[in-house]
Scaffold this motif. Structure first.
Motif, PDB file in Angstrom:
ATOM      1  N   LEU A  53      13.092  15.072  30.524  1.00  0.00           N
ATOM      2  CA  LEU A  53      14.512  14.716  30.442  1.00  0.00           C
ATOM      3  C   LEU A  53      15.039  14.814  29.010  1.00  0.00           C
ATOM      4  O   LEU A  53      16.231  15.009  28.797  1.00  0.00           O
ATOM      5  N   ARG A  54      14.164  14.683  28.043  1.00  0.00           N
ATOM      6  CA  ARG A  54      14.546  14.781  26.635  1.00  0.00           C
ATOM      7  C   ARG A  54      14.773  16.235  26.211  1.00  0.00           C
ATOM      8  O   ARG A  54      15.481  16.494  25.244  1.00  0.00           O
ATOM      9  N   ARG A  55      14.186  17.178  26.922  1.00  0.00           N
ATOM     10  CA  ARG A  55      14.305  18.600  26.575  1.00  0.00           C
ATOM     11  C   ARG A  55      15.706  19.097  26.929  1.00  0.00           C
ATOM     12  O   ARG A  55      15.994  19.446  28.070  1.00  0.00           O
ATOM     13  N   SER A  56      16.573  19.125  25.954  1.00  0.00           N
ATOM     14  CA  SER A  56      17.960  19.521  26.209  1.00  0.00           C
ATOM     15  C   SER A  56      18.063  20.984  26.627  1.00  0.00           C
ATOM     16  O   SER A  56      18.961  21.337  27.393  1.00  0.00           O
ATOM     17  N   ASP A  57      17.139  21.839  26.158  1.00  0.00           N
ATOM     18  CA  ASP A  57      17.202  23.245  26.561  1.00  0.00           C
ATOM     19  C   ASP A  57      16.980  23.390  28.069  1.00  0.00           C
ATOM     20  O   ASP A  57      17.689  24.142  28.741  1.00  0.00           O
TER      21      ASP A  57
ATOM     22  N   PHE B 226       8.145  11.618  41.420  1.00  0.00           N
ATOM     23  CA  PHE B 226       9.331  10.774  41.286  1.00  0.00           C
ATOM     24  C   PHE B 226      10.254  11.262  40.180  1.00  0.00           C
ATOM     25  O   PHE B 226      11.443  10.979  40.186  1.00  0.00           O
ATOM     26  N   CYS B 227       9.725  12.008  39.238  1.00  0.00           N
ATOM     27  CA  CYS B 227      10.557  12.533  38.158  1.00  0.00           C
ATOM     28  C   CYS B 227      11.625  13.482  38.697  1.00  0.00           C
ATOM     29  O   CYS B 227      12.734  13.530  38.180  1.00  0.00           O
ATOM     30  N   SER B 228      11.307  14.212  39.744  1.00  0.00           N
ATOM     31  CA  SER B 228      12.289  15.150  40.295  1.00  0.00           C
ATOM     32  C   SER B 228      13.520  14.414  40.825  1.00  0.00           C
ATOM     33  O   SER B 228      14.636  14.929  40.752  1.00  0.00           O
ATOM     34  N   PHE B 229      13.348  13.195  41.316  1.00  0.00           N
ATOM     35  CA  PHE B 229      14.490  12.394  41.755  1.00  0.00           C
ATOM     36  C   PHE B 229      15.371  12.028  40.556  1.00  0.00           C
ATOM     37  O   PHE B 229      16.594  12.044  40.643  1.00  0.00           O
ATOM     38  N   LEU B 230      14.718  11.709  39.438  1.00  0.00           N
ATOM     39  CA  LEU B 230      15.473  11.360  38.229  1.00  0.00           C
ATOM     40  C   LEU B 230      16.198  12.577  37.656  1.00  0.00           C
ATOM     41  O   LEU B 230      17.321  12.461  37.161  1.00  0.00           O
ATOM     42  N   VAL B 231      15.569  13.741  37.729  1.00  0.00           N
ATOM     43  CA  VAL B 231      16.225  14.968  37.255  1.00  0.00           C
ATOM     44  C   VAL B 231      17.462  15.250  38.099  1.00  0.00           C
ATOM     45  O   VAL B 231      18.537  15.550  37.566  1.00  0.00           O
ATOM     46  N   ALA B 232      17.336  15.131  39.420  1.00  0.00           N
ATOM     47  CA  ALA B 232      18.490  15.358  40.301  1.00  0.00           C
ATOM     48  C   ALA B 232      19.599  14.353  40.005  1.00  0.00           C
ATOM     49  O   ALA B 232      20.781  14.706  39.980  1.00  0.00           O
ATOM     50  N   GLU B 233      19.222  13.113  39.749  1.00  0.00           N
ATOM     51  CA  GLU B 233      20.221  12.086  39.429  1.00  0.00           C
ATOM     52  C   GLU B 233      20.888  12.382  38.090  1.00  0.00           C
ATOM     53  O   GLU B 233      22.099  12.228  37.939  1.00  0.00           O
ATOM     54  N   LYS B 234      20.106  12.812  37.124  1.00  0.00           N
ATOM     55  CA  LYS B 234      20.649  13.141  35.795  1.00  0.00           C
ATOM     56  C   LYS B 234      21.627  14.316  35.889  1.00  0.00           C
ATOM     57  O   LYS B 234      22.636  14.344  35.190  1.00  0.00           O
TER      58      LYS B 234
ATOM     59  N   HIS C  49      17.011   7.229  29.330  1.00  0.00           N
ATOM     60  CA  HIS C  49      17.834   8.398  29.647  1.00  0.00           C
ATOM     61  C   HIS C  49      19.077   8.120  30.484  1.00  0.00           C
ATOM     62  O   HIS C  49      19.847   9.041  30.749  1.00  0.00           O
ATOM     63  N   PHE C  50      19.273   6.888  30.906  1.00  0.00           N
ATOM     64  CA  PHE C  50      20.460   6.561  31.697  1.00  0.00           C
ATOM     65  C   PHE C  50      21.187   5.402  31.035  1.00  0.00           C
ATOM     66  O   PHE C  50      20.558   4.446  30.593  1.00  0.00           O
ATOM     67  N   PRO C  51      22.524   5.468  30.963  1.00  0.00           N
ATOM     68  CA  PRO C  51      23.282   4.392  30.310  1.00  0.00           C
ATOM     69  C   PRO C  51      23.177   3.075  31.078  1.00  0.00           C
ATOM     70  O   PRO C  51      22.918   3.058  32.282  1.00  0.00           O
ATOM     71  N   GLU C  52      23.401   2.000  30.359  1.00  0.00           N
ATOM     72  CA  GLU C  52      23.219   0.637  30.883  1.00  0.00           C
ATOM     73  C   GLU C  52      23.888   0.398  32.234  1.00  0.00           C
ATOM     74  O   GLU C  52      23.280  -0.139  33.140  1.00  0.00           O
ATOM     75  N   GLY C  53      25.103   0.804  32.413  1.00  0.00           N
ATOM     76  CA  GLY C  53      25.826   0.499  33.649  1.00  0.00           C
ATOM     77  C   GLY C  53      25.448   1.357  34.841  1.00  0.00           C
ATOM     78  O   GLY C  53      25.758   1.013  35.974  1.00  0.00           O
ATOM     79  N   SER C  54      24.795   2.474  34.599  1.00  0.00           N
ATOM     80  CA  SER C  54      24.511   3.393  35.712  1.00  0.00           C
ATOM     81  C   SER C  54      23.027   3.741  35.820  1.00  0.00           C
ATOM     82  O   SER C  54      22.681   4.849  36.200  1.00  0.00           O
ATOM     83  N   ARG C  55      22.177   2.790  35.505  1.00  0.00           N
ATOM     84  CA  ARG C  55      20.736   3.038  35.615  1.00  0.00           C
ATOM     85  C   ARG C  55      20.311   2.999  37.075  1.00  0.00           C
ATOM     86  O   ARG C  55      20.531   2.013  37.767  1.00  0.00           O
TER      87      ARG C  55
END
Length: 180
Positions: A12-16, A36-44, A115-121
């Motif tokens: 998630l840190r890799r901006s490229d 489970f990371c793939s769920f976070l990528v889709a959410e991001k 990687h997610f802001p406080e209100g939308s984690r």
């Protein structure tokens, strides 16, 4: 196990990579349920996602109703005809499974905070329930009867190949093969 969260955080840190995925402008993301990371990528990315469960039910809690009174826990060796002690055993195995999954999912807590802001984690267990569709690689005839949600589709056998005929072997050649 913490390595899973660290690797996800690195991704998630890799901006490229993340910018490349955003620029592709996908309409839908396919995720594999064991990562489970793939769920976070889709959410991001802010995209809807479809999840693929490559095993029968029971290996991941995907938010389906799970009545432990008559649906045996995966690898419990129980059937759907349980007596009282069978149900107690099934419940204890379900509790153990739930705690293990919670422990695995908690390895992603720091990644979510970073990687997610406080209100939308997001909560990882809620993300699994957010899937638009679940493809389960199993056949309903091989599963115990259980309630399913409308977004669950059995796709067992998609990877099966056509059966080839068994070669004819005479009894004497089969016996000779066994002793050589």
């Amino acid at each position: 196990m913490e390595q899973l969260g660290i690797q996800c955080s690195d991704l998630l840190r890799r901006s490229d990579i993340m910018d490349s995925l955003k620029n592709e402008n996908f309409d839908l993301v396919f995720v594999e349920a064991f990562d489970f990371c793939s769920f976070l990528v889709a959410e991001k990315l802010g995209k809807p996602f479809v999840s693929i469960l490559p095993t029968p039910f029971g290996s991941v809690d995907l938010g389906l109703p799970n009545p432990v009174s008559y649906v045996p826990v995966f690898h419990s060796l129980l059937t759907d005809h349980m007596d009282f002690w069978g149900r107690v055993r099934n419940f204890l195995m379900f509790l153990d499974f739930f705690l293990r999954q919670w422990r695995i999912q908690s390895t992603f807590d720091n990644t979510i905070k970073e990687h997610f802001p406080e209100g939308s984690r997001p909560v990882l267990s809620h993300l699994l329930k957010k899937a638009e569709l679940w493809f389960v690689n199993s056949d309903f005839a091989l599963e115990f009867a259980r309630p399913l949600l409308p977004n669950t589709v059995y796709v067992g056998g998609l990877m099966a190949r056509p059966v080839k005929p068994v070669p004819q072997v005479s009894e004497t050649s089969a016996l000779n093969r066994d002793f050589m």
